[in-house]
Write an enzyme that holds these catalytic residues in place. Structure first.
Site, PDB file in Angstrom:
ATOM      1  N   MET A  37       0.799  -1.208   0.000  1.00  0.00           N
ATOM      2  CA  MET A  37       0.000   0.000   0.000  1.00  0.00           C
ATOM      3  C   MET A  37       0.833   1.260   0.000  1.00  0.00           C
ATOM      4  SD  MET A  37      -3.279   0.518   2.425  1.00  0.00           S
ATOM      5  CE  MET A  37      -4.384   1.890   2.121  1.00  0.00           C
ATOM      6  N   ASP A 148      -3.433 -10.570   3.518  1.00  0.00           N
ATOM      7  CA  ASP A 148      -2.060 -10.714   3.039  1.00  0.00           C
ATOM      8  C   ASP A 148      -1.170 -11.287   4.141  1.00  0.00           C
ATOM      9  OD1 ASP A 148       0.522  -8.565   1.605  1.00  0.00           O
ATOM     10  OD2 ASP A 148      -0.015 -10.639   1.172  1.00  0.00           O
TER      11      ASP A 148
END
Length: 734
Positions: A37, A148
């Site tokens: 991110m 994740d």
């Protein structure tokens, strides 16, 4: 000893010309790594605390969907109990560089550790499996899917495994409308079939990743081998994971977690059951719940082998630090930013005071509408994998202390300065008070055969200590607080060096004194928001096991507004939080494992009612564990192992002492002598002291008795012989 700020910064990569140097009130010191991110930076708060700051990568800032996802993450991450994770401290999703600030945790990633040292040894592997399952239980209980989970997102801290990087986690909330490519986010070697095929995402994707992660830790290779991303994704869809080298005891559990059909995988709680040897955790439809008291403390004694000679001291900077976890350290400056992060394993970090998991069974409001099922399990299970020690499943499942998060709404607190109330910064007065406050402590702790009680033998209530012997009355019976005041309802600190007690007056106050009676009493709650509390008449305090907080009944809140109920208060008075309990809740007792508080409440008023248990974490919901049977139950107290609760119950016109499991099951009567027996108190060895009014000719005559709940054939034995009132005993901590 904590690593110095300079040492920490030296192990981070230097800031580049395109990196920010400040974000809000945080000064950036270096780069910890890059994740899915954005970038993770090492920073320092305005109070000097080292933090990890996750920043959305520049090219994503203008993407409304990405920013919405980040906003959602910041909101939901605060709901995750700090069990094997890191606390979220701050966030600003509307900043030019949207960022999330988390607790900084030192440790090496599982990925880097295995790369340097090979697979984990048996004990560490079992601890890792349970610790990560516990973290997932906490994450999923907050309505979040990690998405994740991988070796680079598990930090092997000095205190056990910590799951990090919720950067791609989002709440499983209907109507979030964050779909499409966002569901694809993950790491190919650990992506589940449904992620690969863009099917609906549930918490089952994390269970799949847990299986792959444990397989990697056990073997040193990915569950579908080494290959390109495309090949790994194909194998995940069409082949079975490579588990031949996984320990035979773990292999079937990992195999079950990596079923292609997500509906056939176990939940995180069911993983815990399987790991602890309970076959009821084998199927996805199993209704079992993990009983915190049934779990062995796999993290106790956690210690990783020291790398052999010639092993590098540090690894590479983190890419796996983009979530509500903090981050770690990169390798020396010459190393490129890559996957995994590493820190000095010999520099322990602060062990979070939270423990966590579910926010407690839903009660439909304060004290709940009725009993919640599913928490009781047999305590006779033999762990399949985990051996040795006693589990602090406060760290595994239930409730965070998170009590450094002062404030009625569960607002966070900078742990470096826990004097924050309701999310507002601490005043300098509160900070100074927090720094200067110390409890009076005896040079030597009370012996474990010594109890504390109140007696009015001198015309007013004084506090006494006495030694329980094998037979006969108390020995070495002596006063520790005397005088004209009414001083009663004592509580003993876990180190047995301090006694906190209630002083009845106008206003009522709480006092603390060294357990041997030396020195002068210290009045509590004289400064800060706790000074606005109005301690209820005859309110018994109960101390947290860490000695930093107590729970007490007050008729006003920290603003002085009428709001009767139970309050968790920092002993220096700098933070106050109201429990989600009915206004009439009273007689709180903090469990020795730190996870829960028991109290009694009622629906219609009166002197008794039903027993309720509530997790200690902010915003937790209470669960009644006995029924409202005509205002019959009161005075709950925990056994030393937190498995039992003793209490008073009205029975056939008398009051009797009962004992039950901590989930309310298997209640049994311990006393049967005519009269009123009440106020039970456990000894460190499990015996129970209580007060009894058994003299029909003198209703003011109340004496102390002791019994062994494991051998009722011996009956009970009288401990005091002085006339008048003798009661309010406390023997164990709390």
């Amino acid at each position: 000893m904590m690593s110095s700020d300079a040492g920490v910064a030296a192990r981070s990569a230097p800031l580049g010309p395109d990196d920010p140097h400040e974000l809000g009130s945080y000064t950036l010191l270096g780069k910890l790594g890059q994740g899915g991110m954005g970038m993770v930076y090492l920073g320092r708060s305005g109070k000097g605390r080292l933090v990890a700051i996750k920043v959305i990568r520049n090219e994503a800032v203008g993407n409304p969907e990405f920013r919405a996802r980040f906003r959602l993450e910041a909101e939901t991450a605060r709901r995750v109990a700090r069990v094997c994770t890191a606390e979220v401290l701050d966030a600003d999703p509307d900043a030019e560089w949207p960022y999330l600030v988390t607790e900084f945790i030192e440790g090496e990633t599982l990925a880097r550790y295995v790369q340097r040292n090979g697979p984990l040894a048996d004990a560490n592997l079992e601890q890792l499996a349970v610790g990560v399952a516990a973290a997932l239980t906490a994450i999923h209980s907050a309505g979040i899917v990690h998405r994740d989970l991988k070796p680079a997102n598990v930090i092997l801290s000095p205190f056990g495994p910590r799951v990090i990087d919720f950067g791609i986690a989002r709440a499983v909330d209907a109507g979030s409308n964050l779909t499409g490519d966002l569901q694809q986010l993950g790491t190919p070697a650990f992506m589940s079939p449904e992620q690969i095929e863009s099917r609906p995402i549930t918490s089952a994707v994390d269970i799949w990743a847990w299986g792959g992660l444990v397989a990697f830790a056990a073997t040193g290779h990915y569950p579908f081998g080494e290959a390109s991303a495309q090949v790994l994704l194909y194998r995940a869809l069409h082949e079975e994971p490579q588990l031949d080298d996984v320990d035979p005891a773990l292999r079937p559990i990992v195999w079950h977690a990596m079923r292609k059909d997500p509906s056939t995988r176990p939940s995180a709680q069911q993983l815990m059951l399987r790991l602890l040897g309970d076959p009821s955790g084998t199927g996805p439809d199993a209704a079992a719940a993990v009983n915190p008291q049934d779990v062995t403390n796999v993290l106790q004694g956690w210690k990783l082998p020291v790398p052999g000679p010639g092993a590098p001291a540090t690894g590479t900077p983190a890419t796996g630090s983009t979530g509500p976890h903090g981050a770690g350290f990169p390798a020396p400056a010459a190393a490129p930013v890559s996957s995994g992060y590493t820190v000095d394993q010999d520099a322990p970090t602060r062990l979070p005071a939270s423990a966590g998991g579910p926010g407690g069974p839903g009660g439909g409001g304060a004290d709940g509408p009725g009993r919640q099922g599913g928490t009781g399990r047999s305590r006779n299970r033999t762990p399949l994998l985990v051996g040795g020690g006693v589990v602090v499943v406060g760290a595994i499942l239930a409730g965070v202390f998170a009590l450094s998060a002062g404030g009625d709404g569960g607002s966070g607190t900078d742990a470096a300065n826990p004097a924050t109330v309701s999310g507002a910064p601490a005043t300098s007065t509160q900070s100074a008070q927090s720094a200067a406050f110390t409890l009076p402590r005896a040079a030597q702790p009370l012996g474990k055969d010594t109890l504390v009680y109140a007696s009015n033998r001198n015309g007013n209530y004084d506090l006494f200590t006495g030694q329980v012997t094998d037979n006969g009355p108390l020995a070495n019976d002596k006063p520790i607080v005397t005088g004209p005041d009414q001083e009663m309802l004592p509580a003993i600190s876990s180190d047995r060096k301090t006694i906190v007690y209630f002083k009845k007056g106008s206003p009522n106050t709480l006092q603390a004194i060294a357990a041997d009676g030396s020195g002068k009493p210290v009045q509590l709650f004289t400064l800060g928001p706790a000074a606005k509390l109005t301690i209820a008449d005859d309110a018994r305090p109960s101390l947290s096991p860490d000695g930093g907080f107590l729970v007490i009944r007050s008729t006003t809140d920290q603003t002085g507004t009428l709001n009767p109920g139970l309050y968790v208060v920092k002993l220096d008075g700098s933070s106050v939080r109201r429990l989600n309990a009915k206004p009439q809740a009273t007689d709180p007792a903090w469990s020795p494992d730190g996870e829960r508080i028991a109290y009694w409440s009622n629906s219609t008023g009166g002197n008794r009612g039903f027993i309720v248990v509530i997790p200690t974490q902010p915003d937790a919901q209470p669960t009644p564990i006995t029924q409202d049977q005509g205002n019959g139950d009161s005075d709950p107290v925990w056994s030393p192992d937190s498995r039992k609760i003793a209490f008073t119950r009205a029975k056939n016109g008398d009051l009797e002492i009962f004992e039950m499991n901590s989930d309310g099951t298997d209640a049994r009567q311990l006393t049967r002598v005519r009269g009123d027996d009440q106020d039970p108190a456990y000894a460190p060895d499990g015996r129970i002291a209580f007060s009894g009014q058994r003299n029909p000719t003198n209703p003011d005559d109340r004496q102390l008795y002791v019994l062994n709940p494991d051998d009722l054939n011996d009956g009970d034995r009288k401990l005091t012989t002085t006339g008048g009132f003798n009661g309010h005993a406390r023997w164990n901590a709390g």
